[in-house]
Design a protein around this motif. Sequence first.
Motif, PDB file in Angstrom:
ATOM      1  N   LEU A 190      -4.195  36.871   9.147  1.00  0.00           N
ATOM      2  CA  LEU A 190      -3.865  37.282   8.025  1.00  0.00           C
ATOM      3  C   LEU A 190      -4.354  37.634   6.761  1.00  0.00           C
ATOM      4  CD1 LEU A 190      -2.140  33.535   7.704  1.00  0.00           C
ATOM      5  CD2 LEU A 190      -0.498  36.087   7.589  1.00  0.00           C
ATOM      6  N   ARG A 191      -5.849  37.187   7.245  1.00  0.00           N
ATOM      7  CA  ARG A 191      -6.965  37.759   6.229  1.00  0.00           C
ATOM      8  C   ARG A 191      -7.600  39.146   6.753  1.00  0.00           C
ATOM      9  NH1 ARG A 191     -10.824  32.264   7.668  1.00  0.00           N
ATOM     10  NH2 ARG A 191      -8.981  30.787   7.555  1.00  0.00           N
ATOM     11  N   GLY A 192      -7.355  39.424   8.072  1.00  0.00           N
ATOM     12  CA  GLY A 192      -6.951  40.972   8.740  1.00  0.00           C
ATOM     13  C   GLY A 192      -6.892  41.791   7.978  1.00  0.00           C
ATOM     14  N   ASP A 193      -4.909  41.634   7.868  1.00  0.00           N
ATOM     15  CA  ASP A 193      -4.095  41.925   7.095  1.00  0.00           C
ATOM     16  C   ASP A 193      -4.762  42.624   5.561  1.00  0.00           C
ATOM     17  OD1 ASP A 193      -3.234  42.552   9.028  1.00  0.00           O
ATOM     18  OD2 ASP A 193      -1.685  41.314   8.898  1.00  0.00           O
ATOM     19  N   LEU A 194      -5.318  41.093   4.788  1.00  0.00           N
ATOM     20  CA  LEU A 194      -5.357  41.413   3.472  1.00  0.00           C
ATOM     21  C   LEU A 194      -6.443  42.081   2.718  1.00  0.00           C
ATOM     22  CD1 LEU A 194      -3.999  37.984   1.653  1.00  0.00           C
ATOM     23  CD2 LEU A 194      -2.873  40.426   1.966  1.00  0.00           C
ATOM     24  N   GLU A 195      -7.220  42.044   3.995  1.00  0.00           N
ATOM     25  CA  GLU A 195      -9.029  42.805   4.323  1.00  0.00           C
ATOM     26  C   GLU A 195      -8.673  44.223   4.278  1.00  0.00           C
ATOM     27  OE1 GLU A 195     -13.044  43.173   3.845  1.00  0.00           O
ATOM     28  OE2 GLU A 195     -11.714  41.703   3.665  1.00  0.00           O
ATOM     29  N   LEU A 196      -7.504  44.834   4.840  1.00  0.00           N
ATOM     30  CA  LEU A 196      -7.403  45.675   4.981  1.00  0.00           C
ATOM     31  C   LEU A 196      -7.691  46.491   3.166  1.00  0.00           C
ATOM     32  CD1 LEU A 196      -7.200  48.845   6.579  1.00  0.00           C
ATOM     33  CD2 LEU A 196      -5.001  48.214   6.621  1.00  0.00           C
ATOM     34  N   LEU A 197      -6.853  46.434   2.921  1.00  0.00           N
ATOM     35  CA  LEU A 197      -7.030  47.181   1.227  1.00  0.00           C
ATOM     36  C   LEU A 197      -7.729  47.834   0.270  1.00  0.00           C
ATOM     37  CD1 LEU A 197      -3.594  47.580  -0.307  1.00  0.00           C
ATOM     38  CD2 LEU A 197      -3.932  45.669   1.610  1.00  0.00           C
ATOM     39  N   PRO A 198      -9.073  46.300   0.126  1.00  0.00           N
ATOM     40  CA  PRO A 198     -10.335  46.351  -0.049  1.00  0.00           C
ATOM     41  C   PRO A 198     -11.089  47.017   0.270  1.00  0.00           C
ATOM     42  CG  PRO A 198     -10.215  44.555   0.720  1.00  0.00           C
ATOM     43  CD  PRO A 198      -8.903  44.463   0.683  1.00  0.00           C
ATOM     44  N   GLN A 199     -11.036  47.025   1.806  1.00  0.00           N
ATOM     45  CA  GLN A 199     -11.752  48.196   2.042  1.00  0.00           C
ATOM     46  C   GLN A 199     -11.258  50.147   2.342  1.00  0.00           C
ATOM     47  OE1 GLN A 199     -10.777  46.787   6.564  1.00  0.00           O
ATOM     48  NE2 GLN A 199     -12.726  45.566   6.699  1.00  0.00           N
ATOM     49  N   LEU A 200      -9.931  49.865   1.943  1.00  0.00           N
ATOM     50  CA  LEU A 200      -9.349  51.386   1.564  1.00  0.00           C
ATOM     51  C   LEU A 200      -9.618  51.506   0.384  1.00  0.00           C
ATOM     52  CD1 LEU A 200      -5.956  50.485   2.862  1.00  0.00           C
ATOM     53  CD2 LEU A 200      -7.626  52.553   3.793  1.00  0.00           C
ATOM     54  N   ALA A 201     -10.175  50.888  -1.018  1.00  0.00           N
ATOM     55  CA  ALA A 201     -10.012  51.169  -1.796  1.00  0.00           C
ATOM     56  C   ALA A 201     -11.963  51.327  -1.801  1.00  0.00           C
ATOM     57  CB  ALA A 201     -10.311  49.559  -2.836  1.00  0.00           C
ATOM     58  N   GLU A 202     -12.424  50.502  -1.406  1.00  0.00           N
ATOM     59  CA  GLU A 202     -14.009  50.912  -1.375  1.00  0.00           C
ATOM     60  C   GLU A 202     -14.402  52.031  -0.427  1.00  0.00           C
ATOM     61  OE1 GLU A 202     -15.561  47.714   0.338  1.00  0.00           O
ATOM     62  OE2 GLU A 202     -14.797  45.851  -1.112  1.00  0.00           O
TER      63      GLU A 202
END
Length: 323
Positions: A190-202
């Motif tokens: 759950l946490r890793g899936d959501l973390e993908l979005l800020p990684q894509l932005a950054e």
Amino acid sequence: MEVEAIAADLAAHPSIRGKLDIAASTAALGLSGRAVGRPGDDAAAIARPEGGWDLFAGEGFMPQFVQDDPWFAGWCGVMVNLSDIAAMGGRATALLDAIWAPDTASADALLSGLREAASAYGVPIVGGHTNLRSTELNLSVSVTGRAKRLISSFEAQPGDVLIASIDHRGQYRPRFDNWCAALDVPNARLRGDLELLPQLAEAGLVDAGKDISQGGIVGTALMLAECSGCGFDIDLQAVPVPPGVDLARWLRTFPSFGFLLSVRPECLAEVCSLFAARDIHAAAIGRATTRSSVDLTLGEERATFWDYAASPYLSLSKDTAHA
């Protein structure tokens, strides 16, 4: 069902039309897409003096949903708020809840869902409001977060590719068009899936997008289009649908993990591959256009789902002002 019938049925559906209520509130408050925090985004973004952004979002829930499935409503109070923060390219920092219930026992399942979801996602509940003398059970949850670089509802551009990224590993909850893929899975996923979005932005791979909320793929595409001042063509043949699910229902479904991302064509392959590495379906389902409509295509057929120039939806484009 023919594409014109699909478009007409979706445009008339309560989950789509419910978003029209937003325009009445923002007009009464004198807000526009140019206001502080940029209403129309999934979370208000306030620039930090030292760089980056503070994020603020909140959700109120349909009373019938809370009363029919209070534990899941509590879980959703956390889940949907964290999705809003992720959709902005951010990471959540804290949650606050407001609950109404006739008594303590009536609130137990709701509070249990809130507590268990906050633990699963690793975001603390730091306070809120409690009323245990209400005639009905109800819930509202707010969230704070931070972002280094934003994903915005206002940055889609004609020529962008529209990506739908949705976790198909779930099922519908009874009575509602809610697709849940967040229960009975490892917390780390759950946490890793959501973390993908800020990684894509950054990484500079995604500038524009929204989480797929009530209204589903088509309603979210419409909100993104209106805020950005563009349109979208959605190719129904390109939309990945879980086995056994009706296409029209899927187009209005509220998934537990689902985002529409408007990306530059050169970023398409990398973005989709990063979702695929986490076993999340991500596919190009259309393109941004210079029109003011979201159009559905199916082979040679084409139908307009909604033209926001003719019938404003949120009335929150960056060029719209309320007196």
